[in-house]
Each structure stands twice: as C-alpha cells, then as structure tokens.
Design an enzyme around this catalytic site. Structure first.
Site, PDB file in Angstrom:
ATOM      1  N   GLY A 134      -5.950  10.736   5.276  1.00 27.37           N
ATOM      2  CA  GLY A 134      -6.042   9.922   4.064  1.00 27.37           C
ATOM      3  C   GLY A 134      -6.029   8.433   4.359  1.00 27.37           C
TER       4      GLY A 134
ATOM      5  CG  PHE B 189       1.171   9.338   5.693  1.00 29.59           C
ATOM      6  CD1 PHE B 189       1.380   8.059   5.208  1.00 29.59           C
ATOM      7  CD2 PHE B 189       1.216   9.534   7.071  1.00 29.59           C
ATOM      8  CE1 PHE B 189       1.621   6.999   6.066  1.00 29.59           C
ATOM      9  CE2 PHE B 189       1.463   8.482   7.939  1.00 29.59           C
ATOM     10  CZ  PHE B 189       1.664   7.208   7.431  1.00 29.59           C
TER      11      PHE B 189
ATOM     12  CB  SER C 140       5.980   5.139  -4.136  1.00 28.51           C
ATOM     13  OG  SER C 140       5.409   4.327  -5.112  1.00 28.51           O
TER      14      SER C 140
ATOM     15  CE1 TYR D 205       2.963   9.838  -5.758  1.00 26.34           C
ATOM     16  CE2 TYR D 205       3.352   7.766  -6.924  1.00 26.34           C
ATOM     17  CZ  TYR D 205       3.100   8.457  -5.748  1.00 26.34           C
ATOM     18  OH  TYR D 205       2.998   7.767  -4.561  1.00 26.34           O
TER      19      TYR D 205
ATOM     20  CE  LYS E 109       5.330   9.690  -2.942  1.00 26.81           C
ATOM     21  NZ  LYS E 109       4.919  10.339  -1.686  1.00 26.81           N
TER      22      LYS E 109
ATOM     23  CE1 TYR F 257       4.934   3.770   3.268  1.00 21.93           C
ATOM     24  CE2 TYR F 257       3.112   4.752   2.058  1.00 21.93           C
ATOM     25  CZ  TYR F 257       3.978   4.749   3.126  1.00 21.93           C
ATOM     26  OH  TYR F 257       3.849   5.728   4.070  1.00 21.93           O
TER      27      TYR F 257
ATOM     28  CG  ASP G 175       0.006  -0.464 -15.873  1.00 25.37           C
ATOM     29  OD1 ASP G 175       0.263   0.536 -15.185  1.00 25.37           O
ATOM     30  OD2 ASP G 175      -1.081  -1.075 -15.827  1.00 25.37           O
TER      31      ASP G 175
HETATM   32  P1  NAD Z   1      -4.277   9.773   0.266  1.00 23.28           P
HETATM   33  O1  NAD Z   1      -4.539  10.687  -0.868  1.00 23.28           O
HETATM   34  O2  NAD Z   1      -5.425   9.005   0.833  1.00 23.28           O
HETATM   35  O3  NAD Z   1      -3.557  10.552   1.467  1.00 23.28           O
HETATM   36  C1  NAD Z   1      -2.778  11.704   1.257  1.00 23.28           C
HETATM   37  C2  NAD Z   1      -3.333  12.791   2.152  1.00 23.28           C
HETATM   38  O4  NAD Z   1      -2.565  13.976   2.021  1.00 23.28           O
HETATM   39  C3  NAD Z   1      -4.786  13.156   1.809  1.00 23.28           C
HETATM   40  O5  NAD Z   1      -5.552  13.079   2.994  1.00 23.28           O
HETATM   41  C4  NAD Z   1      -4.696  14.603   1.292  1.00 23.28           C
HETATM   42  O6  NAD Z   1      -5.876  15.342   1.604  1.00 23.28           O
HETATM   43  C5  NAD Z   1      -3.431  15.099   1.991  1.00 23.28           C
HETATM   44  N1  NAD Z   1      -2.696  16.151   1.292  1.00 23.28           N
HETATM   45  C6  NAD Z   1      -2.315  16.186  -0.012  1.00 23.28           C
HETATM   46  N2  NAD Z   1      -1.602  17.305  -0.244  1.00 23.28           N
HETATM   47  C7  NAD Z   1      -1.542  18.003   0.926  1.00 23.28           C
HETATM   48  C8  NAD Z   1      -0.956  19.230   1.324  1.00 23.28           C
HETATM   49  N3  NAD Z   1      -0.322  19.990   0.435  1.00 23.28           N
HETATM   50  N4  NAD Z   1      -1.081  19.611   2.601  1.00 23.28           N
HETATM   51  C9  NAD Z   1      -1.765  18.865   3.495  1.00 23.28           C
HETATM   52  N5  NAD Z   1      -2.344  17.695   3.176  1.00 23.28           N
HETATM   53  C10 NAD Z   1      -2.228  17.269   1.908  1.00 23.28           C
HETATM   54  O7  NAD Z   1      -3.112   8.773  -0.183  1.00 23.28           O
HETATM   55  P2  NAD Z   1      -2.505   7.488   0.531  1.00 23.28           P
HETATM   56  O8  NAD Z   1      -2.766   6.338  -0.345  1.00 23.28           O
HETATM   57  O9  NAD Z   1      -2.921   7.447   1.938  1.00 23.28           O
HETATM   58  O10 NAD Z   1      -0.969   7.843   0.391  1.00 23.28           O
HETATM   59  C11 NAD Z   1      -0.222   8.438   1.446  1.00 23.28           C
HETATM   60  C12 NAD Z   1       1.204   8.650   0.981  1.00 23.28           C
HETATM   61  O11 NAD Z   1       1.755   7.391   0.586  1.00 23.28           O
HETATM   62  C13 NAD Z   1       1.356   9.556  -0.223  1.00 23.28           C
HETATM   63  O12 NAD Z   1       2.526  10.342  -0.055  1.00 23.28           O
HETATM   64  C14 NAD Z   1       1.522   8.599  -1.375  1.00 23.28           C
HETATM   65  O13 NAD Z   1       2.250   9.175  -2.428  1.00 23.28           O
HETATM   66  C15 NAD Z   1       2.276   7.474  -0.722  1.00 23.28           C
HETATM   67  N6  NAD Z   1       2.112   6.174  -1.379  1.00 23.28           N
HETATM   68  C16 NAD Z   1       0.856   5.695  -1.625  1.00 23.28           C
HETATM   69  C17 NAD Z   1       0.703   4.480  -2.297  1.00 23.28           C
HETATM   70  C18 NAD Z   1      -0.663   3.935  -2.615  1.00 23.28           C
HETATM   71  O14 NAD Z   1      -0.763   3.124  -3.533  1.00 23.28           O
HETATM   72  N7  NAD Z   1      -1.717   4.303  -1.906  1.00 23.28           N
HETATM   73  C19 NAD Z   1       1.831   3.750  -2.700  1.00 23.28           C
HETATM   74  C20 NAD Z   1       3.096   4.262  -2.403  1.00 23.28           C
HETATM   75  C21 NAD Z   1       3.223   5.484  -1.743  1.00 23.28           C
HETATM   76  N1  UFG Z   2      -5.186  -2.894 -13.153  1.00 18.72           N
HETATM   77  C1  UFG Z   2      -6.174  -3.374 -13.963  1.00 18.72           C
HETATM   78  N2  UFG Z   2      -7.359  -2.693 -13.992  1.00 18.72           N
HETATM   79  C2  UFG Z   2      -7.595  -1.578 -13.249  1.00 18.72           C
HETATM   80  C3  UFG Z   2      -6.572  -1.099 -12.413  1.00 18.72           C
HETATM   81  C4  UFG Z   2      -5.361  -1.770 -12.388  1.00 18.72           C
HETATM   82  O1  UFG Z   2      -6.012  -4.374 -14.654  1.00 18.72           O
HETATM   83  O2  UFG Z   2      -8.703  -0.993 -13.325  1.00 18.72           O
HETATM   84  C5  UFG Z   2      -3.908  -3.637 -13.075  1.00 18.72           C
HETATM   85  C6  UFG Z   2      -2.688  -2.851 -13.496  1.00 18.72           C
HETATM   86  O3  UFG Z   2      -2.483  -2.976 -14.876  1.00 18.72           O
HETATM   87  C7  UFG Z   2      -1.573  -3.512 -12.652  1.00 18.72           C
HETATM   88  C8  UFG Z   2      -2.313  -3.935 -11.386  1.00 18.72           C
HETATM   89  O4  UFG Z   2      -3.692  -3.970 -11.709  1.00 18.72           O
HETATM   90  O5  UFG Z   2      -1.129  -4.683 -13.303  1.00 18.72           O
HETATM   91  C9  UFG Z   2      -2.113  -2.956 -10.234  1.00 18.72           C
HETATM   92  O6  UFG Z   2      -2.470  -1.653 -10.667  1.00 18.72           O
HETATM   93  P1  UFG Z   2      -2.605  -0.437  -9.639  1.00 18.72           P
HETATM   94  O7  UFG Z   2      -3.031   0.748 -10.440  1.00 18.72           O
HETATM   95  O8  UFG Z   2      -3.460  -0.836  -8.493  1.00 18.72           O
HETATM   96  O9  UFG Z   2      -1.143  -0.282  -9.068  1.00 18.72           O
HETATM   97  P2  UFG Z   2       0.234   0.071  -9.793  1.00 18.72           P
HETATM   98  O10 UFG Z   2       1.209  -0.980  -9.395  1.00 18.72           O
HETATM   99  O11 UFG Z   2       0.057   0.317 -11.229  1.00 18.72           O
HETATM  100  O12 UFG Z   2       0.606   1.447  -9.119  1.00 18.72           O
HETATM  101  C10 UFG Z   2       0.441   1.656  -7.721  1.00 18.72           C
HETATM  102  C11 UFG Z   2       0.241   3.134  -7.456  1.00 18.72           C
HETATM  103  C12 UFG Z   2       1.489   3.877  -7.803  1.00 18.72           C
HETATM  104  C13 UFG Z   2       2.607   3.317  -7.007  1.00 18.72           C
HETATM  105  C14 UFG Z   2       2.757   1.838  -7.297  1.00 18.72           C
HETATM  106  C15 UFG Z   2       3.838   1.249  -6.426  1.00 18.72           C
HETATM  107  O13 UFG Z   2      -0.821   3.630  -8.246  1.00 18.72           O
HETATM  108  O14 UFG Z   2       1.349   5.212  -7.421  1.00 18.72           O
HETATM  109  O15 UFG Z   2       1.532   1.170  -7.004  1.00 18.72           O
HETATM  110  O16 UFG Z   2       3.637   1.624  -5.098  1.00 18.72           O
HETATM  111  F1  UFG Z   2       3.744   3.934  -7.350  1.00 18.72           F
END
Ligand code: NAD
Ligand code: UFG
Length: 345
Positions: free
Chosen positions: A17, A87, A131, A155, A159, A183, A301
């Site tokens: 991912g 992850f 997160s 979600y 966590k 993160y 939000d």
């Molecule tokens: P992503 O979806 O790109 O990566 C997650 C990966 O896990 C994917 O490749 C998916 O195919 C795999 N996966 C899901 N369920 C699975 C399972 N049951 N078995 C095996 N593989 C599985 O997401 P990401 O943005 O790289 O996020 C990675 C981690 O970080 C996640 O746990 C997510 O919740 C956390 N996180 C992400 C963000 C963000 O904004 N991207 C913020 C905070 C935390």
């Molecule tokens: N936003 C827009 N337009 C869009 C998308 C987002 O205006 O099309 C705004 C949102 O309202 C927010 C900011 O951009 O003010 C960031 O939005 P994101 O959706 O990119 O991020 P969030 O902070 O809402 O949430 C993300 C992940 C959550 C995670 C959180 C903290 O989606 O899963 O960051 O890690 F929990």
C-alpha cells in the site's frame, strides 16, 4: 547504514500500500531484508516491483490476508522474521460508518489473528500504524500524545481498540516490544516519481484529490467548509511527507529491536496548513491551476488538528525534515508521471 546478511528480517503487513511501500523501500535502504504480506484489497503488486527496482534488492510479496491464521503460521515458520511493521487495514472513514463490521473484522479481528500467530512463533516486536483520528476533535492543538482519546467513527475506534489490545499484550508479557505510531496526514511520494498514493475510485483525501484536479482527471476541488475558526476559514491539518513517515518507522523499528515494552508517539510535523494553503502550494509546485469551490462542511470533519511531535523526538530521535513544498513537488512528480496510478502500467 547497511546491515547486510545478518540484519533482522521484517514482515511488513500491508506493505504493497501507500505508506507501506515507502516504508519497505526505506527498510531495504537501511539494510533490513523484508517480506510483505498484503491481500491487495487496496494496492497493486506493481508498487513492490518498483520498490525492488529502486532499492536494487528483492521486495518479496506474499499475497494473503492477516485474518488467515494457516497462511500466517506457514509464513512465520518459513521466513524467520524478527519484527513486524503492521500497516494492513481498511482506512476509509465514510466506508467504516456504512460497514462497521467489515472494519472491526478486518482491522481488529485481523490484528488479533496476526498477534496470536506472532506470539506462537515467538515474534514479539511490532510497529503499529495508528492515526491522529484516535483524538477525534482534539481538546487542544498542538495535540500532545497523552491527549484524551475520542474517536468519532468506527475506523477510529478500530485504531483505539487495537492500541488497547497492544497495551494489554505488553502488560501481559514483558517480552513484547511495541511501538504505536499515530500518523497525522501522510502525503507526497518518493522523489523518484516511481511510487506514490494510488487511491481506488474518487479520492477521499485532500492531496490525492488536488493532484487529480491538477493532472486533469477531475474538474475542480470541493473545499469542505469555508467558515471554520481558522486563519482563512478552511480546515487545518498536519501534513507529513510519506518519506519522513517511512524514516520514522525505521527509527521505531530500531527501538523495538533494542527495548522491551510499549510506547506511543505522534508522527507529524507540528505545523498546520489550511486547505487553501495546500491549493496554493500545489499550484506553485505543479504550475497548474486548481479550480475550487467552497461547499458545505463534510460531516464529521474538525476545524484543526496538528501534532505535538516531541515524544517522537525524545524516544526515537526523529523529527520531520521535509516541508510542504517538497510534499507537493513530490506528489506532483508521481501524479504527472503516473496519471492513472499503477493501473497505467
Ligand atoms: P493503504 O490502503 O494504501 O495500505 C493498506 C494495505 O493493507 C493495502 O495494501 C491493503 O491491500 C492491505 N490490507 C488491507 N486489509 C488487509 C488484510 N486483511 N490482510 C492483508 N492486507 C490487507 O493505506 P495506507 O495509507 O498505506 O495506510 C497504512 C496504514 O496506516 C493503515 O493501517 C491506515 O489505517 C494507517 N493510517 C493511514 C493514514 C492515511 O491518511 N493514509 C493516516 C493514519 C493512519
Ligand atoms: N478536504 C476538502 N476537500 C476534499 C477532501 C478534503 O476540502 O475533497 C479537506 C477536509 O475538509 C480537511 C482537509 O481537507 O479539512 C484534510 O482532509 P483529508 O480527508 O485529507 O484528511 P482528514 O484529516 O479529514 O483525515 C485523514 C484520514 C483519516 C485520518 C486523519 C488523521 O482520512 O483516516 O487524516 O490521520 F484519521
């Protein structure tokens, strides 16, 4: 530092991912051999093909699920891993509201299956992707790592539950060594432009949406709310370059390999940026205009959220080094060279 043949092998769940693929590249660069387990529910195997090319080292992928105990037992018997970066999980907030059981089953159930198999195999070193969503609408900013936890969606609750399970596990057996990394908002891509964020369907998150508007895949950005109590009325977040996050994982891994017990840190820059600041920075980085329209707030939000990252500096000697300009330049390089993401290959 290259640890060559003697380095501990790391299992990376979800390593195909977005964040995982960048972490795998950083691990390989630091000399750790890896094996990835990913069910490809939200990823393409092409990410790891490119990681291996960039690293000049193998990035082997086992296609499978963390909920599959038989497969995990076989993998752990075969691979002799020393630690796990975990992850794997589902991450779409809106989808979690509509399908809570899928989220509890995959994220919480998957993690307990993984932990059970790890305990059986005697692998007790783990770095977990949590997160900033665990804080909900934070009571103060910058958010300290001991701020109250108040997740506002399924979600986020997965966590918090996993964090609690990991805390219980560490208390039950002092041999466990666990890092919980919260993160903030990961963005950007590897500077090669070869790997990056490739969301399926319409992006939920701001940066990939903005990138897709810049490259012409979408007409305009909907800015969710212009009347928050922030500098310009739009939402403020702590955007962190995915390379900085990847470095944070290698630092956390080094710590869990050396110290037992559990710890939790925020991984953020400590700086907040508004939606309109992101739009302007992305326009500057890409040379493209990003048409936008201010619409209603998105339900759930919050106005602002940014980290107090001092615990990561204290415990890991880590701090974010890359600024908003690098985040946008690197996100644009990835998007402009791969307009359809990995599916364009
Ligand atoms: P992503 O979806 O790109 O990566 C997650 C990966 O896990 C994917 O490749 C998916 O195919 C795999 N996966 C899901 N369920 C699975 C399972 N049951 N078995 C095996 N593989 C599985 O997401 P990401 O943005 O790289 O996020 C990675 C981690 O970080 C996640 O746990 C997510 O919740 C956390 N996180 C992400 C963000 C963000 O904004 N991207 C913020 C905070 C935390
Ligand atoms: N936003 C827009 N337009 C869009 C998308 C987002 O205006 O099309 C705004 C949102 O309202 C927010 C900011 O951009 O003010 C960031 O939005 P994101 O959706 O990119 O991020 P969030 O902070 O809402 O949430 C993300 C992940 C959550 C995670 C959180 C903290 O989606 O899963 O960051 O890690 F929990």
């Amino acid at each position: 530092m290259d640890r060559s043949d003697s380095a501990p092998k790391v299992l990376v769940t979800g390593g195909a991912g977005y964040i995982g693929s960048h972490a795998v590249l950083e691990l390989l660069g630091a000399g750790y051999p890896v094996v990835v387990l990913d069910n490809l529910s939200n990823a393409s195997p092409e990410s790891l093909v490119r990681v291996a090319q960039l690293a000049g080292k193998p990035a082997p992928l086992v296609v499978g699920d963390i909920r599959d105990a038989t497969l995990l037992r076989e993998l752990l018997a075969r691979e002799k891993v020393s630690a796990v970066l975990h992850f794997a999980g589902l991450k779409a907030v809106g989808e979690s509201v509509e399908q809570p059981l899928a989220y509890y089953e995959n994220n919480v159930g998957g993690t307990t299956t993984l932990l059970t198999c790890l305990a059986e195999a005697g692998v007790r070193r783990l770095v977990f992707s949590s997160s900033a969503t665990v804080y909900g609408d934070p009571s103060e900013v910058p958010v300290p790592v001991d701020a109250p936890l108040a997740p506002s969606n399924p979600y986020g609750r997965t966590k918090v539950m996993i964090e609690e399970i990991l805390g219980d596990l560490a208390r039950s057996d002092p041999r466990w060594s666990i890092a919980i990394l919260r993160y903030f908002n990961p963005v950007g891509a590897h500077p090669s432009g070869r790997i990056g964020e490739d969301p399926r369907g319409i992006p939920n998150n701001l940066m990939p949406y903005v990138s897709q508007v810049a490259v012409g895949r979408r007409a305009e950005l909907a800015v969710f709310g212009g009347d928050y109590a922030t500098t310009d009325g739009t939402g403020v977040r702590d955007y962190i370059h995915v390379l900085d996050l990847a470095r944070g994982h290698v630092a956390a891994l080094a710590r869990v390999l050396e110290h037992a017990g559990a710890f939790t840190v925020n991984l953020g820059t400590g700086r907040g940026h508004s939606v309109l600041e992101i739009v302007r920075a992305f326009e500057a980085a890409s040379g493209r205009s990003i048409p936008y329209r201010i619409v209603d707030r998105r339900p759930g939000d919050i106005a602002q959220c940014y980290a107090d990252p001092r615990s990561a500096a204290d415990l890991l000697g880590w701090e974010a080094a890359l600024d908003l300009e690098s985040m946008c330049v690197d996100a644009w390089r990835w998007q402009s060279r791969n307009p359809q993401g990995y599916s364009g290959t």
